[in-house]
Structure formats: C-alpha cells, structure tokens
Design an enzyme around this catalytic site. Structure first.
Site, PDB file in Angstrom:
ATOM      1  N   HIS A 394       0.817  -1.214   0.000  1.00  0.00           N
ATOM      2  CA  HIS A 394       0.000   0.000   0.000  1.00  0.00           C
ATOM      3  C   HIS A 394       0.855   1.270   0.000  1.00  0.00           C
ATOM      4  O   HIS A 394       0.351   2.362  -0.271  1.00  0.00           O
ATOM      5  CB  HIS A 394      -0.921  -0.012   1.226  1.00  0.00           C
ATOM      6  CG  HIS A 394      -2.193   0.747   1.034  1.00  0.00           C
ATOM      7  ND1 HIS A 394      -2.406   1.582  -0.031  1.00  0.00           N
ATOM      8  CD2 HIS A 394      -3.332   0.811   1.789  1.00  0.00           C
ATOM      9  CE1 HIS A 394      -3.609   2.124   0.062  1.00  0.00           C
ATOM     10  NE2 HIS A 394      -4.191   1.669   1.158  1.00  0.00           N
ATOM     11  N   ASP A 398      -2.185   2.448  -4.447  1.00  0.00           N
ATOM     12  CA  ASP A 398      -3.413   2.832  -3.753  1.00  0.00           C
ATOM     13  C   ASP A 398      -4.484   1.767  -3.978  1.00  0.00           C
ATOM     14  O   ASP A 398      -4.428   0.994  -4.942  1.00  0.00           O
ATOM     15  CB  ASP A 398      -3.919   4.186  -4.265  1.00  0.00           C
ATOM     16  CG  ASP A 398      -3.009   5.337  -3.863  1.00  0.00           C
ATOM     17  OD1 ASP A 398      -2.328   5.202  -2.827  1.00  0.00           O
ATOM     18  OD2 ASP A 398      -2.970   6.355  -4.583  1.00  0.00           O
TER      19      ASP A 398
END
Length: 423
Positions: A394, A398
C-alpha cells in the site's frame, strides 16, 4: 598456489553452504571443472577450478557456511589421481581410494579437523574417513567410531553403508529395545522430531518475515467466470498442439498475458521502493511459483510482453522442469518485476499470497469451482468460477489502482479472444 574462491553469484547472495565436495584431495582437476556443489539461498551452483592441476587442499568441509570471495580450496601442479569425482574414485580402485584418503587426511585443514572431531569416538581419537563417508554418516546418523575401515583402516562410504545395514538388521531383531522418541523441553511427555532447517528454508522464513514487517501489505479479491477461457482452450487445444510442436495450451499463459496488459495499464504495480525513490520497471519479467521438494521456487519468465502464447507455455514448462530437477541457474531467479502463484493446483479456494522480494504485488490464482451464479435478475446458472487475489504494498499502490488492476485481469480472462488478438 592457485586458489579456488566462492564466486560472486548474485547481488542478493553473500554466502552459501558447501553441499558436497565433488573432488577429493589428490584428484586431478581440469580447468573449468566443477570441484564442489554450493547451496545458496536460491539455487545450488557448482564451483569450478580456474586452473588445471591437482586439488591440494579443501579449506572448508561439507555443511560449512562460506562467504563470497572466501578461499575454499587450492590447486597445485601435477597429474593427480585419474578419477574425476568422489563416486568414480570409490568405484574404480580400492587401493587408489585408500591412497587418496591417506593423502587427504595427512594434510587436514582446521575446518576439516573440526568436522572430524564431531564424528570422533568417545576417547577423542580421530576417525580416518573419506569425505563421502563422512557425509553419508552425518546424513544418516551413523557414528563413524563404530565403523571399521578396510585397507589402511580408512573408512569409506561402502563401509558406512554396510555398518548401517547391520545396525538396522540388529534393530529389527530387538524391537523391545527401541529408542524412545525425542521429547521437547516444553512438553516432556510428548514425542517430537527436531531437525535442522535447510539454508533455503531459513532464507525463505527470513525474507517472508521481512516482507510482512517492512511493507504495508493488503489483499484485494475478485472472482472470474472461467467459462469462456475454458471453452476457448477446449476449442483450440488440438490445433494448438499441432501448430506448436506438442506444446499444450494452459491457463497460465492467459493469466500471464492478462497480467502484462494490466501492468501496462497500472504501472505502479510494476514498481518497487529504493530508499526515497520509486523505481517503475519498463520490462515484464514475471515469476511463476513452482512447488519442489525443496519448497516453493519462483523462476522468472523474461520479456513476457514479447512472447506469444506458445512461447509463454514453453518457457513456463521449461522453468518448472528445471526447478524440479534442481537445474535452475541464478539468472532464472533474480530481477523479476511481478509474480503469479497458483494455489489452485493444491486445492486452495482462496488465499492471501505474500509479496515476493522487492516487488510491489503478487497475483494469486485458485481452484476452479462450479457454483450457481446470478446471470441476471431472472437467471441463475452453474458456472466454473475462480477467486483471484492481489496482495500489494500500500506504500506504492493505492486501493483504487489495486482494485482496478484485478478488475482488468477479470475482464481479460472473461473475454479471452481479446488476449489472442493482442498477441
């Protein structure tokens, strides 16, 4: 005197374990000939001599950890013994073997002496044994001090094997005297088996923990209707084999093609973090996880964007064979950009795969299971369905991009004709 050093192998490999000496002290060595097998974190490699002559010294023993650049042997002038390997040496001549073992034991190095001390008798008297005998004894739990050697009192591999057979025969006749299983310190009344982890297993454990600790890993899921790709594969199967010299059309090439298209659409999935920089790779070297006796290995198919379906299938099959035959090279195992793993071959319905190395994501395939699916508000049909998963970092990717990437995979697999047109 020419030295044999542990060669530079790959940027991420700094050390290895000597798995087996292929030459004894006193054996003749050709230039470029392998003298030992080295186990690394990724693959086993053969270390060769850069000089022709006679192996004078072994400066490390089987099982020792050695670093890149470390001197592990010396090669001197002379013709040496005619045998070219330990096994050939033991098979050709009894007297030649005894002379060879005597030469080796007359000039023990410090590491060899330490190894032999671990296989000495209770009075700490060294046991004269060839490397193959020591290795076989160590792997099979045979106490060398209980083995009698023939000729020159040197213990050879066949002496150890004969002693082992005799001990097994005696054990079967004395079943009432069986040794109790080893107990753990935490549960003294429960049997356990304790064994040393292989270098590759230890490295995998370390790297998996590093990935878990050093990335912000999440997993997103989707499901794929495999109806169209299964029908296309069935329809094209026979002709594909005829057109491509027996190469079979499998599902992995479809998912690899889909992954390349999705990586081009979402380039951050093909990236990695390097310090304060993000490196986005402009190439598509995709790893395909292969299960072997040594655990899961991930060799990489190079330039997947430039290969057609047949070329992908051949490359994947070749890497799988090399992995299971322990013939992968370091070039097969490094510098990949993305990985696909298929837990479905083991029956997994759903999983959260762990990111491989410095990559940003990994795609997980799973079992194809026929189940009822709502086609529209009035229609329910049984369809062959597969859950797919994308584990991703992450910090780089995204959630929107991760979901979009997996959705692209789904759409391309459900419309496989588009993949054929692209290739």
């Amino acid at each position: 005197m020419p030295e044999v050093k542990v060669p530079e192998l790959a940027e991420s490999i700094t050390e290895g374990t000597i798995a087996e000496w292929l030459k004894n002290v006193g054996d003749s060595v050709e230039k470029g000939e392998a003298i030992l097998e080295l186990e690394t974190d990724k693959v086993n490699v053969e270390v060769v001599s850069e000089e022709e002559g006679v192996l004078q010294e072994q400066l490390a023993s089987e099982g020792d950890t050695v670093e890149v650049g470390q001197v592990i042997a010396t090669v001197g002038e002379g013709s040496g013994n005619a045998s070219s390997s330990k096994e050939e040496s033991s098979d050709q001549s009894q007297s030649a073997n005894n002379d060879e073992a005597t030469k080796e034991l007359a000039q023990p190095t410090e590491s060899q002496s330490n190894n032999e001390e671990t296989q000495s008798n209770p009075n700490n008297q060294r046991v004269n044994a060839t490397p193959s005998a020591r290795r076989h004894a160590r792997e099979n739990g045979v106490d060398l001090s209980t083995v009698s050697g023939k000729g020159n009192d040197v213990v050879r591999k066949d002496d150890v094997e004969n002693s082992q057979k005799a001990a097994q025969s005696q054990s079967s006749q004395e079943t009432s005297k069986k040794e109790e299983p080893k107990k753990s310190s935490g549960a003294p009344n429960k049997p356990v088996i304790r064994e040393k982890m292989s270098r590759r297993k230890k490295t995998a454990a370390k790297k998996l923990l590093e990935v878990s600790n050093n990335t912000a890993m999440l997993t997103t899921f989707n499901e794929v209707d495999m109806t169209n790709v299964m029908e296309l594969r069935k329809r094209k199967k026979e002709q594909f084999i005829k057109d491509h010299d027996g190469t079979k059309l499998g599902f992995m090439s479809f998912f690899t093609k889909a992954a390349v298209a999705a990586l081009k659409k979402y380039p951050e999935v093909n990236a990695e973090i390097d310090g304060d920089d993000m490196i986005t790779k402009q190439y598509y070297d995709i790893g395909v996880a292969v299960s072997t006796d040594d655990g899961l290995l991930v060799p990489f198919v190079r330039d997947c964007d430039k290969k057609n379906f047949a070329e992908l299938e051949r490359a994947i099959a070749d890497l799988a064979v090399k992995a299971r035959d322990k013939k992968l090279g370091l070039d097969d195992m490094v510098n990949g950009s993305f990985t696909i793993t298929n837990g479905g071959v083991f029956g997994s319905m759903m999983s959260t795969p762990i990111i491989n190395g410095n990559q940003a994501a990994i795609l997980g395939m799973h079992s194809i299971i026929t189940r009822p699916i709502a086609i529209d508000k009035d229609t329910i049909e049984n369809r062959p369905m597969m859950y797919i998963a994308l584990s991703y970092d992450h910090r780089i990717i995204d959630g929107k991009e991760a979901v979009g990437f997996l959705k692209t995979i789904k759409e391309l697999i459900e419309s496989p004709e588009d993949l054929l047109l692209e290739s």
